[in-house]
Design a protein around this motif. Structure first.
Motif, PDB file in Angstrom:
ATOM      1  N   THR A  40       6.640 -51.018  29.712  1.00  0.00           N
ATOM      2  CA  THR A  40       7.792 -50.160  29.948  1.00  0.00           C
ATOM      3  C   THR A  40       7.971 -49.212  28.768  1.00  0.00           C
ATOM      4  OG1 THR A  40       8.878 -51.921  31.180  1.00  0.00           O
ATOM      5  CG2 THR A  40      10.272 -50.112  30.392  1.00  0.00           C
ATOM      6  N   PRO A  41       7.976 -47.899  28.999  1.00  0.00           N
ATOM      7  CA  PRO A  41       8.142 -46.975  27.870  1.00  0.00           C
ATOM      8  C   PRO A  41       9.527 -47.111  27.265  1.00  0.00           C
ATOM      9  CG  PRO A  41       8.293 -45.799  29.961  1.00  0.00           C
ATOM     10  CD  PRO A  41       7.868 -47.203  30.287  1.00  0.00           C
ATOM     11  N   ALA A  42       9.587 -47.021  25.944  1.00  0.00           N
ATOM     12  CA  ALA A  42      10.878 -47.118  25.267  1.00  0.00           C
ATOM     13  C   ALA A  42      11.637 -45.816  25.447  1.00  0.00           C
ATOM     14  CB  ALA A  42      10.672 -47.407  23.790  1.00  0.00           C
ATOM     15  N   PRO A  43      12.879 -45.877  25.885  1.00  0.00           N
ATOM     16  CA  PRO A  43      13.655 -44.643  26.012  1.00  0.00           C
ATOM     17  C   PRO A  43      13.926 -44.058  24.635  1.00  0.00           C
ATOM     18  CG  PRO A  43      15.068 -46.557  26.313  1.00  0.00           C
ATOM     19  CD  PRO A  43      13.661 -47.068  26.244  1.00  0.00           C
ATOM     20  N   PRO A  44      13.971 -42.738  24.509  1.00  0.00           N
ATOM     21  CA  PRO A  44      14.227 -42.134  23.203  1.00  0.00           C
ATOM     22  C   PRO A  44      15.618 -42.489  22.700  1.00  0.00           C
ATOM     23  CG  PRO A  44      14.363 -40.490  24.943  1.00  0.00           C
ATOM     24  CD  PRO A  44      13.834 -41.737  25.571  1.00  0.00           C
ATOM     25  N   VAL A  45      15.738 -42.575  21.382  1.00  0.00           N
ATOM     26  CA  VAL A  45      17.050 -42.739  20.770  1.00  0.00           C
ATOM     27  C   VAL A  45      17.323 -41.480  19.966  1.00  0.00           C
ATOM     28  CG1 VAL A  45      16.857 -45.246  20.649  1.00  0.00           C
ATOM     29  CG2 VAL A  45      16.152 -43.883  18.695  1.00  0.00           C
ATOM     30  N   THR A  46      18.538 -41.334  19.514  1.00  0.00           N
ATOM     31  CA  THR A  46      18.926 -40.127  18.804  1.00  0.00           C
ATOM     32  C   THR A  46      18.005 -39.868  17.613  1.00  0.00           C
ATOM     33  OG1 THR A  46      21.222 -40.494  19.433  1.00  0.00           O
ATOM     34  CG2 THR A  46      20.818 -38.975  17.617  1.00  0.00           C
ATOM     35  N   GLY A  47      17.306 -38.736  17.646  1.00  0.00           N
ATOM     36  CA  GLY A  47      16.462 -38.334  16.528  1.00  0.00           C
ATOM     37  C   GLY A  47      15.040 -38.847  16.569  1.00  0.00           C
ATOM     38  N   ILE A  48      14.713 -39.761  17.507  1.00  0.00           N
ATOM     39  CA  ILE A  48      13.372 -40.353  17.564  1.00  0.00           C
ATOM     40  C   ILE A  48      12.864 -40.289  19.002  1.00  0.00           C
ATOM     41  CG2 ILE A  48      11.959 -42.366  17.020  1.00  0.00           C
ATOM     42  CD1 ILE A  48      14.193 -43.358  15.220  1.00  0.00           C
ATOM     43  N   PRO A  49      11.865 -39.448  19.286  1.00  0.00           N
ATOM     44  CA  PRO A  49      11.380 -39.309  20.666  1.00  0.00           C
ATOM     45  C   PRO A  49      10.778 -40.584  21.251  1.00  0.00           C
ATOM     46  CG  PRO A  49      10.695 -37.438  19.330  1.00  0.00           C
ATOM     47  CD  PRO A  49      11.247 -38.461  18.383  1.00  0.00           C
ATOM     48  N   THR A  50       9.985 -41.321  20.461  1.00  0.00           N
ATOM     49  CA  THR A  50       9.320 -42.521  20.986  1.00  0.00           C
ATOM     50  C   THR A  50       9.518 -43.696  20.030  1.00  0.00           C
ATOM     51  OG1 THR A  50       7.224 -41.812  19.983  1.00  0.00           O
ATOM     52  CG2 THR A  50       7.588 -41.239  22.295  1.00  0.00           C
ATOM     53  N   PRO A  51      10.688 -44.300  20.052  1.00  0.00           N
ATOM     54  CA  PRO A  51      10.950 -45.449  19.179  1.00  0.00           C
ATOM     55  C   PRO A  51      10.251 -46.703  19.690  1.00  0.00           C
ATOM     56  CG  PRO A  51      12.768 -45.149  20.682  1.00  0.00           C
ATOM     57  CD  PRO A  51      11.824 -44.000  20.937  1.00  0.00           C
ATOM     58  N   GLU A  97      20.327 -47.929  14.975  1.00  0.00           N
ATOM     59  CA  GLU A  97      19.279 -47.526  15.913  1.00  0.00           C
ATOM     60  C   GLU A  97      17.996 -47.124  15.192  1.00  0.00           C
ATOM     61  OE1 GLU A  97      20.980 -44.580  18.520  1.00  0.00           O
ATOM     62  OE2 GLU A  97      21.748 -46.134  19.876  1.00  0.00           O
ATOM     63  N   THR A  98      18.119 -46.594  13.987  1.00  0.00           N
ATOM     64  CA  THR A  98      16.920 -46.261  13.219  1.00  0.00           C
ATOM     65  C   THR A  98      16.186 -47.528  12.800  1.00  0.00           C
ATOM     66  OG1 THR A  98      17.959 -44.234  12.385  1.00  0.00           O
ATOM     67  CG2 THR A  98      16.032 -45.039  11.200  1.00  0.00           C
ATOM     68  N   LEU A  99      16.923 -48.521  12.334  1.00  0.00           N
ATOM     69  CA  LEU A  99      16.300 -49.797  11.976  1.00  0.00           C
ATOM     70  C   LEU A  99      15.630 -50.430  13.189  1.00  0.00           C
ATOM     71  CD1 LEU A  99      19.106 -51.313   9.693  1.00  0.00           C
ATOM     72  CD2 LEU A  99      16.935 -50.315   8.947  1.00  0.00           C
ATOM     73  N   ASP A 100      16.334 -50.444  14.309  1.00  0.00           N
ATOM     74  CA  ASP A 100      15.803 -51.051  15.532  1.00  0.00           C
ATOM     75  C   ASP A 100      14.575 -50.303  16.033  1.00  0.00           C
ATOM     76  OD1 ASP A 100      15.918 -52.881  17.811  1.00  0.00           O
ATOM     77  OD2 ASP A 100      16.619 -51.163  18.967  1.00  0.00           O
ATOM     78  N   ALA A 101      14.570 -48.978  15.856  1.00  0.00           N
ATOM     79  CA  ALA A 101      13.468 -48.144  16.351  1.00  0.00           C
ATOM     80  C   ALA A 101      12.159 -48.418  15.630  1.00  0.00           C
ATOM     81  CB  ALA A 101      13.827 -46.668  16.206  1.00  0.00           C
TER      82      ALA A 101
END
Length: 289
Positions: A40-51, A97-101
């Protein structure tokens, strides 16, 4: 007799056909279940296209105290500072979200393992123009000034904050540079070949390393040097030596689907003391130390 024999033959043929059909169906089912299933592709999060695919989703609706506790438990950081309040929830979410990404890589655990003790995150006012620093405002802590984060949020430049979080953590990652680490010897050689990467880093090799990593994660940051397509060597270094092959966006120079920051969006400034550190790093480069 011949009539009865014909009936028996037809029955035998029908039974054989039924067996063949059953076997074929079983083989087909086995092959179908054996086919690889696309992840399953990861949905983008704010500032990161492919987390990375999220393993620690943002706890929407949780209190700030609960969020603090979960950051300590799930990401293994100790927390400090006075800006862990409801006022700064959007900035805290960017941090989370950055840490999680990045959690599908060993970036966080590696940098934490390089520090003797538990790395801290300090949310507090930073004097001067700096938006973040490592172990300057508070020893052993990555400090972020969430009040200054508001400017990037107002400019719709969340990618800049993602880059800042990854950048400051890269300084922790790089804290073993005087211990003969092979990745650091490789990066210094690369720096001598490639030279300047960003205006922020200038001629500092340590700031260049942090920005090479920061912009690699924060691909949607305003004026990302990778957007020019001119820094593939730095990109490949971050990909192979720091993130184990994980990419957070398309190849350098390729278009991305990012929110466009407002015109005139400001770039976070280096921490106090960065200029003297840049000079020291430049001298070290000349002397080979």
């Amino acid at each position: 007799m011949s009539f009865l024999r014909g009936i028996r033959v037809r029955k035998w043929l029908l039974s054989v056909a039924a067996v063949v059909t059953t076997v074929a169906a079983a083989i087909g089912a086995t092959q179908a279940t054996a086919l690889p299933v696309a992840p399953t592709p990861a949905p983008p999060v704010t500032g990161i296209p492919t987390p990375c695919l999220s393993t620690n989703e943002w706890p929407e609706g949780a209190s700030i105290a609960e969020i603090q506790q979960q950051i300590e438990q799930r990401f293994n950081f100790r927390l400090g500072g006075k800006q862990w309040t409801e006022e700064y929830r959007p900035s805290i979410k960017i941090l989370w979200e950055t840490l999680d990404a990045m959690e599908c890589t060993d970036y966080r655990t590696t940098l934490q393992g390089k520090y003797s003790g538990t790395v801290g995150i300090n949310a507090a006012r930073i004097r001067g123009y700096a938006w973040g620093d490592w172990s300057l405002s508070r020893s052993g802590y990555v400090s972020f000034d969430f009040e200054k984060f508001k400017q990037a949020l107002a400019d719709d430049d969340e990618g800049r904050l993602v880059r800042l979080v990854a950048h400051e953590l890269a300084h922790v990652y790089n804290s073993d540079r005087y211990k003969g680490a092979q990745y650091w010897a490789d990066f210094q050689k690369l720096y001598r070949q490639e030279g300047r990467f960003s205006d922020y880093a200038g001629r500092s090799v340590t700031e260049t390393f942090a920005d090479v990593v920061g912009y690699y994660v924060g691909r949607c940051a305003l004026d990302n040097p990778y957007d020019t397509g001119e820094h593939d060597a730095y990109y490949q270094f971050a990909k192979e030596h720091v993130f184990g092959g994980k990419e957070f966006g398309p190849a350098p120079g390729e278009a991305m689907n990012c929110t466009v920051p407002k015109e005139g969006a400001q770039e976070p400034r280096p921490a106090q003391g960065a200029e003297s550190q840049q000079t020291a790093d430049w001298v070290s480069e000349l002397t080979g130390e």
